[in-house]
Design a protein around this motif. Structure first.
Motif, PDB file in Angstrom:
ATOM      1  N   SER A 260       0.833  -1.207   0.000  1.00 16.28           N
ATOM      2  CA  SER A 260       0.000   0.000   0.000  1.00 16.28           C
ATOM      3  C   SER A 260       0.864   1.253   0.000  1.00 16.28           C
ATOM      4  O   SER A 260       0.557   2.237  -0.684  1.00 16.28           O
TER       5      SER A 260
ATOM      6  N   SER B  66       2.126   1.807  -3.402  1.00 16.77           N
ATOM      7  CA  SER B  66       1.051   2.333  -4.245  1.00 16.77           C
ATOM      8  C   SER B  66       0.898   3.837  -4.069  1.00 16.77           C
ATOM      9  O   SER B  66       0.713   4.578  -5.050  1.00 16.77           O
ATOM     10  N   ALA B  67       0.994   4.305  -2.819  1.00 12.35           N
ATOM     11  CA  ALA B  67       0.889   5.747  -2.577  1.00 12.35           C
ATOM     12  C   ALA B  67       2.038   6.500  -3.245  1.00 12.35           C
ATOM     13  O   ALA B  67       1.846   7.579  -3.827  1.00 12.35           O
TER      14      ALA B  67
ATOM     15  N   MET C 182       1.447   6.620  -7.013  1.00  8.75           N
ATOM     16  CA  MET C 182       0.394   7.590  -7.327  1.00  8.75           C
ATOM     17  C   MET C 182       0.944   9.010  -7.281  1.00  8.75           C
ATOM     18  O   MET C 182       0.645   9.841  -8.150  1.00  8.75           O
ATOM     19  N   SER C 183       1.768   9.309  -6.286  1.00  5.02           N
ATOM     20  CA  SER C 183       2.359  10.642  -6.196  1.00  5.02           C
ATOM     21  C   SER C 183       3.336  10.907  -7.332  1.00  5.02           C
ATOM     22  O   SER C 183       3.539  12.060  -7.723  1.00  5.02           O
TER      23      SER C 183
ATOM     24  N   ALA D  59      -2.439  -1.211  -5.393  1.00  5.05           N
ATOM     25  CA  ALA D  59      -3.555  -0.985  -4.473  1.00  5.05           C
ATOM     26  C   ALA D  59      -4.543  -2.155  -4.508  1.00  5.05           C
ATOM     27  O   ALA D  59      -5.062  -2.576  -3.468  1.00  5.05           O
TER      28      ALA D  59
ATOM     29  N   LYS E 184      -8.510   2.650   4.048  1.00  2.00           N
ATOM     30  CA  LYS E 184      -7.439   3.482   3.501  1.00  2.00           C
ATOM     31  C   LYS E 184      -7.067   3.035   2.094  1.00  2.00           C
ATOM     32  O   LYS E 184      -6.871   3.869   1.196  1.00  2.00           O
TER      33      LYS E 184
ATOM     34  N   ARG F 178      -7.735   5.033  -1.584  1.00  2.00           N
ATOM     35  CA  ARG F 178      -6.680   5.273  -2.564  1.00  2.00           C
ATOM     36  C   ARG F 178      -7.073   4.734  -3.940  1.00  2.00           C
ATOM     37  O   ARG F 178      -6.812   5.368  -4.969  1.00  2.00           O
TER      38      ARG F 178
ATOM     39  N   ARG G 107      -9.392   7.218  -5.627  1.00  2.00           N
ATOM     40  CA  ARG G 107      -8.683   8.397  -6.142  1.00  2.00           C
ATOM     41  C   ARG G 107      -7.921   8.067  -7.425  1.00  2.00           C
ATOM     42  O   ARG G 107      -7.861   8.894  -8.348  1.00  2.00           O
TER      43      ARG G 107
END
Length: 670
Positions: free
Chosen positions: A208, A211-212, A215-216, A227, A239, A243, A246
């Motif tokens: 996870s 994945s964040a 994405m950024s 994700a 959470k 994500r 989004r």
């Protein structure tokens, strides 16, 4: 070679007796046993046995037991090596041999040193015999007193072990990744999180976090994959689901984002859902505008608003590109059709066998009037998907439209103008939304209507054609012509001049303006055709017949003291006089009688104002063409006086003008 004897004679005699006793004990036992061999046969067998290499594992020499001893020591066990037998069978055989060994006395072995033998010679154990200890130097004693060889120790194959891996601390990698993430170095963060995932591939936390970071870093497809995997490892984690929603929004998939948000408990806030809700609303507005609207501008505006929610670097979704191309087709202008082709080409670069993109480009070509290429694209789309209904629909429509348009053109060229009007009208009903093709059909129908003197219909058709395509210059010129033919030459002149201002390089526009101005002048004089009530293309007989009929009606003898009738009778006579004479009629029709000779050279030679005279009309006025200057036969001549202007009369620069020998036509006064 004779096998060396390890024992002396006395011990050998004792062994034979013990062997006999053991055989007798075996006979008395319930287990079946083969009959004992004779003593002489045993001796002969031993003498014939060659010496065998001695096992390097033992310092003592061994003799191969005879067949009789093998049979006695392993009755019914066969020739299978004991190490290849199942454990139960080996235990059973070992128990039997142990019982046999206990029933007989041990052999007396001489203490003297045995005869030296070859260091490599050994004796193999017969099948079915076992030693008490595996791998020991001592051999087991068989029933006849012979020592059996020691079987080789059983060794399982040992595979090489890989070197031990260094201990990996996944939490340390995660901590390093968090530090890089906080300072915005997402690539480094992704590297550290990846090391943590490799150390513990089943940890949803590490996946996870990666994945964040993805994405950024605007790597949305990879972020979505991570994700989803994290959600599989830990289902319904709020959470992780947030994500995923989004990411779907950034990829232009708002409906899927809203579906994900609906699974989160407690429900997500309106602020978190707002981007997906707004994007979905704009897409629905675009769909409604395309379905019910007549123009694509509203759909384009809605799509522009929806695209603001896409992530950085994310391409428009395929469905949005198709909708945008459809909107451009509805707009129908030249720039919009070019944009529609660009949308289609963008889709075809990703997949050149996309039937929807092929149909979109074919429709753009069809709207631009390139029907041949449009048909090629529709056929190619059917090759990719034979059941694609849109491709079938547009293929048949364009084929029908081409056929009807060609039939109308053939009728027009053959002079069947009313039939042409009907065929063009039928073709206009095939595809009411094709602005480019329909504007051409309306212009063609206007030309046919002018031929049958239906000027109002022609003007209306040209007005409609220009509303579909304001840049259609041919329709503007046809409208100006229809206005003039209907008698409104003032408006016709204004239309021609407007065309010249917007398109100064248009071929022939200057001549058309001159003709319209001349017709305007002609329209303000007496219309002899209208006075007689005949058409402009009426023949001599028709003109004479109309004159006689009107002359009888308006003759002064029949209308005494009627000034209006007398004036009408005079006009009728004047009209007949002009139209019955071919030369006068030609001058009247061409407008030559309206031209003031003093104006002929104001624009052409002096560059000043005045009416611009068409050279062709000027040649006709001068008797068939200017073949020369000064006295040549057939054309006008100028006489030049001595010392002065070509148009002067005397010597002192008087500015008079004189006729030459041939003279100007009558009416030229200088």
């Amino acid at each position: 070679m004779v096998l060396p004897n390890f024992f002396n004679k006395s011990s050998k005699k004792k062994n034979i007796e013990k062997t006999k006793n053991s055989k007798e004990n075996l006979r008395s036992s319930p287990a079946p046993s083969p009959s004992p061999p004779k003593r002489s046969s045993i001796k002969s067998v031993r003498e014939r046995e060659p010496s065998r290499p001695t096992s390097p594992r033992s310092s003592k020499g061994f003799t191969r037991p005879s067949r009789s001893s093998r049979q006695t020591s392993s009755p019914g066990f066969g020739d299978t090596h004991p190490l290849n037998l199942p454990p139960e069978e080996r235990e059973r055989r070992r128990s039997a041999l142990s019982a046999m060994s206990d029933s007989e006395d041990h052999m007396d072995v001489d203490q003297e040193e045995p005869v030296a033998s070859s260091p490599t010679s050994f004796t193999s154990a017969p099948p079915g015999t076992f030693s008490s200890t595996n791998g020991a130097d001592q051999g087991s004693t068989s029933a006849n007193g012979d020592v059996s060889p020691v079987p080789p120790p059983h060794r399982a194959p040992v595979e090489p072990q890989p070197p031990p891996k260094p201990t990996i601390d996944a939490e340390a990698y995660k901590t390093a990744g968090n530090k890089f993430f906080k300072i915005g170095d997402y690539d480094k963060a992704i590297e550290e999180y990846t090391k943590a995932v490799e150390a513990d591939p089943k940890s949803p936390t590490y996946i996870s976090n990666r994945s964040a970071a993805l994405m950024s870093a605007n790597r949305y497809e990879e972020a979505l994959e991570d994700a989803k995997y994290a959600n599989d490892l830990e289902p319904d984690n709020a959470k992780v689901l947030l994500r995923i929603g989004r990411i779907y929004t950034n990829l232009g998939r708002p409906q899927e984002a809203l579906d994900i948000y609906s699974r989160i408990h407690p429900p997500v806030s309106a602020k978190d859902k707002a981007p997906a809700v707004s994007m979905q609303a704009h897409i629905q507005q675009a769909e409604e505008a395309l379905r019910e609207g007549t123009t694509g501008s509203m759909a384009i505006h809605a799509l522009d608003l929806a695209e603001r929610g896409l992530g950085v670097g994310v391409d428009r979704p395929r469905r949005w590109k198709l909708m945008r191309g459809e909107a451009y087709l509805k707009m129908g202008n030249a720039n919009a059709l070019g944009d529609a082709q660009n949308m289609a080409m963008s889709l075809l670069r990703n997949n050149n066998q996309d039937p929807e993109a092929l149909v979109l480009r074919g429709r753009a070509l069809y709207a631009q009037g390139d029907n041949d290429k449009a048909l090629q694209h529709f056929r190619q789309a059917l090759n990719c998907d034979p059941d694609f209904k849109d491709a079938v629909k547009y293929l048949r429509m364009v084929q029908k439209l081409d056929r009807m348009k060609e039939e109308g053109n053939v009728a027009f060229k053959s002079g069947k103008f009313r039939d042409a009007v009907k065929l063009y009208s039928a073709a206009l009903e095939v595809d009411p939304f094709n602005k480019g093709t329909n504007s051409k059909l309306l212009q063609n129908r206007a030309m046919a209507s002018i031929k049958v003197k239906e000027y109002k219909s022609a003007i209306d058709d040209c007005t409609r054609a220009l509303s579909l395509d304001p840049t259609y210059l041919k329709a503007r010129k046809t409208k100006a012509r229809a206005l003039g033919e209907s008698g409104n030459w003032d408006e016709a002149v204004r239309e021609y001049k407007a065309i010249a201002e917007s398109n100064p390089s248009e071929p022939g526009i200057a001549k058309e303006i001159r003709n319209a101005e001349l017709e305007l002048k002609k329209s303000k004089r007496k219309d002899y055709y209208k006075i007689l009530g005949v058409d402009k293309d009426a023949g001599e007989t028709e003109i004479k017949k109309a004159y006689r009929k009107l002359a009888i009606v308006h003759h002064p003898d029949k209308n005494p003291d009627n000034e209006e009738a007398a004036e009408k009778f005079k006009e009728i006579g004047e009209a007949y006089e002009t139209l019955s004479d071919p030369q006068k009629r030609q001058r009247y029709d061409s407008g030559e009688d309206l031209i003031d000779p003093s104006e002929m050279f104001q624009g052409g030679f002096g560059g000043g104002g005045g009416v611009q005279i068409d050279p062709e009309m000027l040649f006709n006025m001068m008797g068939g063409g200017m073949s020369g200057m000064g006295g040549m036969g057939g054309g006008p001549t100028f006489s030049f006086s001595t010392g002065g202007s070509p148009f002067g009369g005397g010597g002192g620069g008087g500015g008079g003008r004189q006729r030459g020998a041939g003279g100007f036509p009558s009416g030229f006064s200088f």
